[in-house]
Design an enzyme around this catalytic site. Sequence first.
Site, PDB file in Angstrom:
ATOM      1  N   GLY A 167     -24.248   4.442  49.900  1.00 31.88           N
ATOM      2  CA  GLY A 167     -24.838   4.401  48.698  1.00 31.88           C
ATOM      3  C   GLY A 167     -23.923   3.280  47.818  1.00 31.88           C
ATOM      4  CB  CYS A 168     -25.075   1.205  45.226  1.00 33.64           C
ATOM      5  SG  CYS A 168     -25.756   2.458  44.075  1.00 33.64           S
ATOM      6  CE1 TYR A 169     -22.972   3.799  39.822  1.00 33.86           C
ATOM      7  CE2 TYR A 169     -24.702   5.174  40.357  1.00 33.86           C
ATOM      8  CZ  TYR A 169     -24.140   4.420  39.543  1.00 33.86           C
ATOM      9  OH  TYR A 169     -24.835   4.509  38.330  1.00 33.86           O
TER      10      TYR A 169
END
Lengths: 345, 345, 345, 345
Positions: free
Chosen positions: D148-150
């Site tokens: 995921g990006c986070y």
Amino acid sequence: MIRAGVVGATGYAGAELVRLLAGHPSVELTVLTSRQFAGARFDIVYPAMAGVVDSTCEPLSLERLIDACDVVFTALPHKIPMTMVPDLIDNHKKVVDLSADFRFQEAALYEAAYQPHSAKNLLKEAVYGLCEVYFDELREARLVGNPGCYPTSALLPLVPLLKNDMLEIGSIIVDSKSGVSGAGRSLSIGSHFCEANDSFKAYKVAVHRHNPEIDSILTRESGKEVSVTFVPHLVPMARGMFTTIYAVPRDKLTVEAIGSCLGSYYAGRPFVRIKGPEMVPDTRHVRGTNFCDIGFTIDEPHQRVILTAAIDNLVKGASGQAVQNMNIMFGFDEGTGLLNVPFPV
Amino acid sequence: MIRAGVVGATGYAGAELVRLLAGHPSVELTVLTSRQFAGARFDIVYPAMAGVVDSTCEPLSLERLIDACDVVFTALPHKIPMTMVPDLIDNHKKVVDLSADFRFQEAALYEAAYQPHSAKNLLKEAVYGLCEVYFDELREARLVGNPGCYPTSALLPLVPLLKNDMLEIGSIIVDSKSGVSGAGRSLSIGSHFCEANDSFKAYKVAVHRHNPEIDSILTRESGKEVSVTFVPHLVPMARGMFTTIYAVPRDKLTVEAIGSCLGSYYAGRPFVRIKGPEMVPDTRHVRGTNFCDIGFTIDEPHQRVILTAAIDNLVKGASGQAVQNMNIMFGFDEGTGLLNVPFPV
Amino acid sequence: MIRAGVVGATGYAGAELVRLLAGHPSVELTVLTSRQFAGARFDIVYPAMAGVVDSTCEPLSLERLIDACDVVFTALPHKIPMTMVPDLIDNHKKVVDLSADFRFQEAALYEAAYQPHSAKNLLKEAVYGLCEVYFDELREARLVGNPGCYPTSALLPLVPLLKNDMLEIGSIIVDSKSGVSGAGRSLSIGSHFCEANDSFKAYKVAVHRHNPEIDSILTRESGKEVSVTFVPHLVPMARGMFTTIYAVPRDKLTVEAIGSCLGSYYAGRPFVRIKGPEMVPDTRHVRGTNFCDIGFTIDEPHQRVILTAAIDNLVKGASGQAVQNMNIMFGFDEGTGLLNVPFPV
Amino acid sequence: MIRAGVVGATGYAGAELVRLLAGHPSVELTVLTSRQFAGARFDIVYPAMAGVVDSTCEPLSLERLIDACDVVFTALPHKIPMTMVPDLIDNHKKVVDLSADFRFQEAALYEAAYQPHSAKNLLKEAVYGLCEVYFDELREARLVGNPGCYPTSALLPLVPLLKNDMLEIGSIIVDSKSGVSGAGRSLSIGSHFCEANDSFKAYKVAVHRHNPEIDSILTRESGKEVSVTFVPHLVPMARGMFTTIYAVPRDKLTVEAIGSCLGSYYAGRPFVRIKGPEMVPDTRHVRGTNFCDIGFTIDEPHQRVILTAAIDNLVKGASGQAVQNMNIMFGFDEGTGLLNVPFPV
């Protein structure tokens, strides 16, 4: 009707003061000073004001201020106000200073963060203008040190919880995000459109001058030596400030207890809106207003309190709070002139 | 105090009506209807309004409007208002319709651009709500067709010059630029943040429905069959509209003559600000206000008149003008509730 | 491999040249000069470039450029290039000048719009670097006057139609809209974030210096004395330019005829994309690319041709076209180094 | 040349994959699927791609993917990939899944945060595609769960410090800020231009599904049960993610020690740029790139480590890292096709 002067009227905080005071039912705006634009009509500098504010900017003159004003707002870079405020006070003017010069009771704190102070005798008298916390002192004040924008957004959520001894004082982290207007109207590469646009970044990480300001008030209100970790960031928008606060509770704490603490502390105060755990504040909801929206929740697995606050950095974070302070000092209702209906978008 | 209802209160034009009416000193906001949010508090849909507007949205009910309102604002997609307005009028309500349904005196024009009209008998009576042009008719009006945003920005600069026969009627080009809020709150890929951001584009080139609206008013005011070329564009900002108009003068024309024509036509009108050739309008200067700023110059080498106008599409281009219309219809000063001091930034 | 120098590498056009040349497969970037940042690493000024461009900025030195470069790009304010270009040419360097200094064949035109010209003897030799129009001359050029951004967006749609005598030459109106990066990296209140944000406005209405540049090329290509009305506007976004053009056709004209004229003129050219009447250009579609997207339609009721064009003002409007010119001058394929896949958002 | 398919090509992550793969020197883009746009040319959905990507979107067909691809990227909402990936793997395709379906080794963690998992047998085999941490496993992988990006923005700064046992594992707070493109291309009121513009807010405070993803990797890498407090925020810009991390050091720690730990962990890796205490990352510096810029400092008075990271959420936070994973899986240099020169503005 009281007569008000704005010193430094063409900076963003000054112009926002003009906006609010020009619409205030009990204020006559008598003097606008501007170093850069002395002699020019205010609506040449801010053409939005054409047909609404017809004043002309003047060079700064203490005599003129003393003659023509009951209250003076000084919206200048710190260091300059302390050279003129004593004269204004001696001449029975009320003063709301938007710089940092009168925010600290102890000269040493100010001097560590800024520079030598030349009006130390006024520091004890000056009241820190966080309206919801120092309302009673403000009613008697001659001189108000108007809070910084970051401190306002951090203190309003924190003060009630610390007064009630709910948080571990060493655990507090303040992560703040500000719109670009906080950097003012002076030209700089960081405020250049193409550099600020599409840009989110931290700056002055853990070394910002608002850190000791936050610490000193939390220390005063909690009665303990409090010091927080503080990191400011820049958001690509003109107005708005959002602060996220992390802290460890002293004892097991419920969301209801936090809500009740905040709710009772701010009961009856028009400008603090408690949002509760399911509604998160948003800078858009306070844009152009004097509101401070506060959210809160508990990160259960880690037993960490998370507080959020949204303000408009130019209003509750600066000029709106300054006018609210004036209202209190002069015995007006604190909301006078500050309760325009917000914009939906 | 008059009692006002807003039908379609949760769209952007409706919510802006709520903003303006909630702050209006002579209005009590009695009914807010919303199809999508019936039953919900208005400040859940627009949290900015918490503590300021405490109404709950209702489903649309003619009976309820008739019972509780003196004036009804219909902020709905065209076609719906014409089904309900006749009943409201029959029951002695005043109506300001923000759709296109009552903007045309001739049904044929409406039907060519929109769809069959089911309340044709009201078309002749309805007054086109361009306040600065139809002030006298508006004072007596029961039903106002509130102008479109693009027409407002095009007509205010053009009407005085055409009335004075200053322009070649076949030469007029209207190049307009609108903020994204003009597309409303309904979801669409064109209003999706990542698609609208960093995007400037034309749309509906020379086929936009505001074109016949502009033409019909210019024809009425000039007494000649006028038709303009009209191209709308989208600007990556929420609010604001800017229109640039090109026309050939009928005779050699000076900048002074244009200024004098505009100046005398709008003398004493609070919301039109004539900027003159050296000060160009800017959407930021009218953001959140009911002003229309008009600039003008002559392109000497080509003997072409260039007019510019800036409005806030949600205020003078929609809800502000609607409230101004209400003020005129009810005999209030036309600026009542519409003269908040503008934001400097 | 050819060796390239960029003079004025830290302005926006210069930095964009660095971006494109650093990724060019046949170019070695040997010299970057910067008055303001001489001695500093380029990636300190533009941290995006860390790990990608490791050059250090140098003060401007003609000797150094002559020693180390085969081609020199001068990205400086006009007036400065004309003082150094003759020496570079005498030393057998090829030069692409991004200022206005070598865009006019006739000194009088330049001097009327700018200032006295000190290198007039080079004006006749310099080739106007509108790649799709002057391809053949560019292959032999030693010195290229790289077109302005507004002229590029206006000329690419207009030249084919004027060459084919399709338009009334006195009827042409050019309404252009530019992102803020066009104003460069120098600080100014107009490019200050809070002033440019939420702001759409016209400026230099009908008096912009790109007007005579547009006129001179249209005159050359049409063989008639052409002069257009030109109004530039500013859009609140960093990159992108959109131009809307209005003209009266000489004879009855069809959309097909326009499409066929544009299509055949640009057949085989990689950077001009003809969009046709149903697909309107959008600055987002060309962001960061060297494309010029052209749309067209006819406003039938008024028999007016409407052309639209979108470019990235920093790429096809400046540095991308400069690199395309270099490609042509050195016999590379004109698309070399310029065909990165565009961003979807 | 390997043949690649993108499933879900018209969402933002899918379209960004198309951008990167279309420019990749060793990839032939054979299949683009889109439920919504099957049958349409990709450049109708993303007109920026006209003349560059000439593919037509297809409906999803496993057979077609098996026939025409060596590697398949699944850019779909979680839950769908787990239904198709087993077939692809059985047919000897390599798969990079951009959903959450294959990011957890333990089904229970996935199922607690998402829903029942229907392909559990592949979870142990799937490699978590954080390229700089799991490079060796990725070289042998058939199936990659793309981070995921986070998590990417939080893990890259934290992993080296936790591996070296430098931080109190219970003290870690991750405060992240994301551009709006992270919410995807599906319409929602939160991504509506007028609602996202001028808006900064937190959301899913301490309950975001990326929290367990971050925890599981930190636990694996540190060998201790780590769990962090995580609060995501939305920034009014299209692309970019900034993460600020707070942690208490286990022992007294110097800035140099942190720099040396990060520097040696990422030595030789092209996409992690260590910024050091005086240079703070900025989303603008990584826009459109696969870089992760990491900053760090120590808040001395509170002995707290502060880490910052900036990525482009669509590149290193999604599609760029997916391509980097493909490069590693197929033995290409990990930077292939990902090293375009960044934009200066």
